[in-house]
Write a protein that holds these residues in place. Structure first.
Motif, PDB file in Angstrom:
ATOM      1  N   LEU A  43       0.688  -1.103   0.079  1.00 19.56           N
ATOM      2  CA  LEU A  43       0.067   0.070   0.024  1.00 19.56           C
ATOM      3  C   LEU A  43       0.771   1.343  -0.099  1.00 19.56           C
ATOM      4  CD1 LEU A  43      -2.677   1.614   0.532  1.00 19.56           C
ATOM      5  CD2 LEU A  43      -2.258   1.242   2.901  1.00 19.56           C
ATOM      6  N   PHE A  44       1.988   1.183   0.763  1.00 19.60           N
ATOM      7  CA  PHE A  44       2.791   2.345   0.978  1.00 19.60           C
ATOM      8  C   PHE A  44       3.577   2.602  -0.007  1.00 19.60           C
ATOM      9  CE2 PHE A  44       1.642   1.209   5.376  1.00 19.60           C
ATOM     10  CZ  PHE A  44       0.958   2.264   5.905  1.00 19.60           C
ATOM     11  N   PHE A  45       4.196   1.607  -0.748  1.00 20.05           N
ATOM     12  CA  PHE A  45       4.853   1.750  -1.936  1.00 20.05           C
ATOM     13  C   PHE A  45       4.177   2.464  -3.153  1.00 20.05           C
ATOM     14  CE2 PHE A  45       7.385  -2.251  -0.288  1.00 20.05           C
ATOM     15  CZ  PHE A  45       8.049  -1.348   0.652  1.00 20.05           C
ATOM     16  N   VAL A  46       2.889   2.136  -3.317  1.00 20.75           N
ATOM     17  CA  VAL A  46       2.175   2.606  -4.344  1.00 20.75           C
ATOM     18  C   VAL A  46       1.232   3.662  -3.988  1.00 20.75           C
ATOM     19  CG1 VAL A  46       2.078   0.437  -5.761  1.00 20.75           C
ATOM     20  CG2 VAL A  46       0.296   0.905  -4.319  1.00 20.75           C
ATOM     21  N   LEU A  47       1.492   4.214  -2.759  1.00 25.32           N
ATOM     22  CA  LEU A  47       0.754   5.329  -2.334  1.00 25.32           C
ATOM     23  C   LEU A  47       0.274   6.515  -3.277  1.00 25.32           C
ATOM     24  CD1 LEU A  47      -1.172   5.884  -0.056  1.00 25.32           C
ATOM     25  CD2 LEU A  47       0.549   6.915   1.395  1.00 25.32           C
ATOM     26  N   TRP A 274       4.866   9.120   5.708  1.00 24.01           N
ATOM     27  CA  TRP A 274       5.297  10.294   5.654  1.00 24.01           C
ATOM     28  C   TRP A 274       6.219  10.408   4.241  1.00 24.01           C
ATOM     29  CZ3 TRP A 274      10.165  12.658   5.683  1.00 24.01           C
ATOM     30  CH2 TRP A 274      10.090  14.100   5.885  1.00 24.01           C
ATOM     31  N   LEU A 275       7.366   9.562   4.402  1.00 25.69           N
ATOM     32  CA  LEU A 275       8.203   9.951   3.195  1.00 25.69           C
ATOM     33  C   LEU A 275       7.818   9.598   1.782  1.00 25.69           C
ATOM     34  CD1 LEU A 275      11.192   7.398   4.654  1.00 25.69           C
ATOM     35  CD2 LEU A 275      11.618   9.899   3.797  1.00 25.69           C
ATOM     36  N   PRO A 276       7.134   8.655   1.184  1.00 21.40           N
ATOM     37  CA  PRO A 276       6.785   8.739  -0.324  1.00 21.40           C
ATOM     38  C   PRO A 276       5.901  10.090  -0.506  1.00 21.40           C
ATOM     39  CG  PRO A 276       5.334   7.186   1.037  1.00 21.40           C
ATOM     40  CD  PRO A 276       6.609   7.569   1.912  1.00 21.40           C
ATOM     41  N   TYR A 285      10.009  14.368  -6.806  1.00 18.75           N
ATOM     42  CA  TYR A 285      10.450  13.319  -7.492  1.00 18.75           C
ATOM     43  C   TYR A 285       9.489  12.367  -8.278  1.00 18.75           C
ATOM     44  CZ  TYR A 285      15.111  13.703  -5.055  1.00 18.75           C
ATOM     45  OH  TYR A 285      16.087  14.175  -4.619  1.00 18.75           O
ATOM     46  N   SER A 286       9.711  11.572  -9.279  1.00 19.51           N
ATOM     47  CA  SER A 286       8.643  10.767  -9.782  1.00 19.51           C
ATOM     48  C   SER A 286       8.102   9.781  -8.876  1.00 19.51           C
ATOM     49  CB  SER A 286       8.915  10.014 -10.916  1.00 19.51           C
ATOM     50  OG  SER A 286      10.042   9.110 -10.809  1.00 19.51           O
ATOM     51  N   PHE A 287       6.753   9.190  -9.115  1.00 15.33           N
ATOM     52  CA  PHE A 287       6.181   8.221  -8.230  1.00 15.33           C
ATOM     53  C   PHE A 287       6.927   6.864  -8.206  1.00 15.33           C
ATOM     54  CE2 PHE A 287       1.688  10.032  -8.870  1.00 15.33           C
ATOM     55  CZ  PHE A 287       1.843  11.198  -8.101  1.00 15.33           C
ATOM     56  N   ALA A 288       7.718   6.579  -9.274  1.00 15.29           N
ATOM     57  CA  ALA A 288       8.497   5.163  -9.400  1.00 15.29           C
ATOM     58  C   ALA A 288       9.601   5.495  -8.403  1.00 15.29           C
ATOM     59  CB  ALA A 288       8.939   4.962 -10.872  1.00 15.29           C
ATOM     60  N   GLU A 289      10.518   6.752  -8.470  1.00 10.79           N
ATOM     61  CA  GLU A 289      11.562   7.236  -7.566  1.00 10.79           C
ATOM     62  C   GLU A 289      11.043   7.250  -5.867  1.00 10.79           C
ATOM     63  OE1 GLU A 289      14.286   9.972 -10.500  1.00 10.79           O
ATOM     64  OE2 GLU A 289      12.561  10.716  -9.542  1.00 10.79           O
ATOM     65  N   ALA A 290       9.940   7.657  -5.983  1.00  9.62           N
ATOM     66  CA  ALA A 290       9.252   7.828  -4.689  1.00  9.62           C
ATOM     67  C   ALA A 290       9.253   6.601  -3.858  1.00  9.62           C
ATOM     68  CB  ALA A 290       8.218   8.684  -4.453  1.00  9.62           C
ATOM     69  N   ALA A 291       8.816   5.592  -4.642  1.00  9.86           N
ATOM     70  CA  ALA A 291       8.628   4.206  -4.099  1.00  9.86           C
ATOM     71  C   ALA A 291       9.861   3.634  -3.688  1.00  9.86           C
ATOM     72  CB  ALA A 291       7.995   3.216  -5.252  1.00  9.86           C
ATOM     73  N   ALA A 292      11.032   3.729  -4.447  1.00  9.21           N
ATOM     74  CA  ALA A 292      12.352   3.596  -4.324  1.00  9.21           C
ATOM     75  C   ALA A 292      12.911   4.125  -3.067  1.00  9.21           C
ATOM     76  CB  ALA A 292      13.347   3.301  -5.486  1.00  9.21           C
ATOM     77  N   LEU A 343      21.435  13.807  -0.900  1.00  7.21           N
ATOM     78  CA  LEU A 343      22.621  13.294   0.032  1.00  7.21           C
ATOM     79  C   LEU A 343      21.785  13.226   1.357  1.00  7.21           C
ATOM     80  CD1 LEU A 343      25.623  14.494  -1.427  1.00  7.21           C
ATOM     81  CD2 LEU A 343      24.728  12.228  -1.679  1.00  7.21           C
ATOM     82  N   TRP A 344      21.293  14.415   1.721  1.00 10.05           N
ATOM     83  CA  TRP A 344      20.677  14.696   3.021  1.00 10.05           C
ATOM     84  C   TRP A 344      19.688  13.665   3.365  1.00 10.05           C
ATOM     85  CZ3 TRP A 344      21.553  17.463   7.284  1.00 10.05           C
ATOM     86  CH2 TRP A 344      22.589  18.707   7.251  1.00 10.05           C
ATOM     87  N   LEU A 345      18.733  13.496   2.274  1.00 14.78           N
ATOM     88  CA  LEU A 345      17.437  12.507   2.375  1.00 14.78           C
ATOM     89  C   LEU A 345      18.126  11.249   2.595  1.00 14.78           C
ATOM     90  CD1 LEU A 345      14.457  11.803   1.810  1.00 14.78           C
ATOM     91  CD2 LEU A 345      15.085  11.492  -0.460  1.00 14.78           C
TER      92      LEU A 345
END
Length: 464
Positions: A43-47, A274-276, A285-292, A343-345
């Motif tokens: 769920l969170f990976f594709v939120l 929170w993160l994605p 960032y793109s949704f695919a990048e957010a998942a990773a 880098l901070w992230l």
């Protein structure tokens, strides 16, 4: 062979004193738990894709995430005594399989478009899946605790629990690849593809876990100078006496770590929620990048579990759990600076990850130490049920994000971090005051407000 030749003896099946059964059980239970955890994290990976398709507000996103996460607590407590009555050690596979079939089927159903046209039909399927998955986790943790020498319980629970950060990290990368391949609008495909890995894993575990292997394991544990988890001397394991649930609910060393686990999962779920969104909507960032990128903290999450699990065997569960909650609180507070660049992230997530997952095997070990003989499944079910009530945290965080300006404003995200960080310090305080150390070098130095007797630290024959 000459008559003077010494008799041949079977080699001891151990690795540096650890029975081979423990090592093989670790591999299988790691994989089983990894797939269980991954089905719940999908769920969170594709939120971001779900938010876009169903046009959810921050508040509604929080409500959805909270309902689905809290549902993991629904079956564990009422089924806890049933788990213990169904067998221990190797035999826990039977009732664990019932739970696994449940979360396998409902994960697949969540990937069928005709069944998920509305957000509430999707939520219903995910909630049922998580109810099976949460109950399955209680059995999987108990199985690992009963498959390792008592003196190494914290270490092996920590090793098993790396399945949540590292197993789900692998899944997050896989999800990112699937979304890149099929398109983010086809996010349901991840619910159809990911669970298929369960089939060969469960076939292997079923073949491995047998009474014969477990009996040999118990003998090897004793021969190596350790304590077998299900035997008291030569006496075989017996189920707990009636009323085990009530006695466990009166034990501070079960109830308070369970409340701390509630805070721990509130923070873990909160960070996963929170993160994605932060990465996608604030970081652009793109949704695919957010998942990773939203699973970077899981890299050190596994390291923390191994480290803190081992530390808890040496210094104590209470000491280690307090230390990890303080670490977690600091990491959460620092996460507000992750907007300063990639880098901070990544760096702040790696620091945070040392404690995000590490608290849970320590708390499971805490509760397992406090459980009465034959009641470990019941005790772990109390912890798991209480813990996943903390999954309601996205409800509060969604409102904070909305009140702070919505998805694209950093203000509400920062407010969320302050709330989660404060909760970590609260957990450290209640553990300090209301629990007794169970093992390790600091056990004799505990000065808590509760008595050893109330924490099942009276005669050894009553202990797990």
């Amino acid at each position: 062979m000459s008559s003077s030749s010494p008799p041949r003896t079977a080699p001891q099946r151990t690795y540096k004193g650890i029975p081979s059964y423990t090592l093989y059980a670790l591999v299988f239970l790691w994989l089983v738990y990894a797939l269980n955890a991954s089905t719940r994290q999908l769920l969170f990976f594709v939120l971001p894709s779900i938010v876009t398709e169903y046009q959810l507000t921050p508040e509604m996103t929080g409500i959805v995430s909270a309902i689905v996460t809290v549902s993991a607590s629904l079956l564990a407590l009422p089924l806890g005594p049933w788990f213990d009555k169904g067998g221990h050690g190797w035999a826990r596979k039977y009732r664990n399989a019932v739970m696994a079939v449940g979360y396998f089927i409902f994960t697949i159903l969540g990937g069928i478009a005709a069944l998920t046209q509305s957000i509430w039909s999707f939520v219903t399927l995910q909630s049922v899946k998580n109810a099976f998955g949460g109950a399955g986790e209680a059995i999987e943790v108990s199985s690992m605790a009963e498959s390792a020498p008592v003196e190494k319980r914290g270490l092996f629970l920590g090793l098993q629990h790396t399945a949540y950060p590292w197993g789900t990290l692998i899944t997050s990368v896989a999800v990112g690849g699937i979304l890149t391949w099929v398109g983010t609008e086809n996010w349901r495909d991840t619910f159809l593809i990911i669970p298929l890995s369960m089939v060969p894993i469960w076939i292997g575990y079923w073949i491995f876990a047998t009474r014969k292997r477990y009996d040999r394991f118990e003998k090897e544990v004793v021969e190596a100078g350790y304590t077998a988890p299900l035997r008291d001397g030569n006496e075989p394991h017996q189920p707990a006496a009636p009323g085990a649930l009530g006695r466990a609910l009166r034990n501070p060393n079960i109830v308070v770590p369970s409340l701390a686990a509630l805070i721990g999962i509130a923070v873990y779920t909160g960070v996963s929620f929170w993160l994605p969104q932060y990465i996608a909507f604030v970081g652009n960032y793109s949704f695919a990048e957010a998942a990773a990128y939203s699973a970077v903290f899981t890299i050190t999450g596994g390291i923390g579990q191994i480290l803190w699990g081992h530390v808890s065997d040496i210094w104590g569960r209470k000491f280690t759990s307090i230390l990890t909650f303080v670490w977690l609180g600091v990491g959460i507070f620092m996460l507000q600076y992750s907007s300063q660049g990639l880098l901070w992230l990544i760096g702040l997530q790696l620091f945070l990850g040392m404690a995000t997952n590490g608290i849970f095997p320590v708390l499971y070990g805490f509760v397992a130490d406090a459980a009465e003989r034959g009641g470990m499944g019941t005790a772990n079910s109390i912890l798991l049920t209480t813990m996943y009530l903390g999954g309601a945290s996205p409800l509060a965080l969604g409102f904070l994000i909305g009140a702070g300006g919505g998805f694209t404003s950093a203000t509400g995200y920062n407010w969320s971090l302050y709330v989660m960080g404060g909760a970590c310090i609260l957990a450290a305080v209640i553990l300090t005051l209301f629990t007794r150390e169970t093992v390790g070098k600091l056990k004799s130095k505990d000065r808590a407000l509760v008595s050893p007797e109330s924490c099942n630290q009276a005669p050894a024959k009553t202990r797990a």
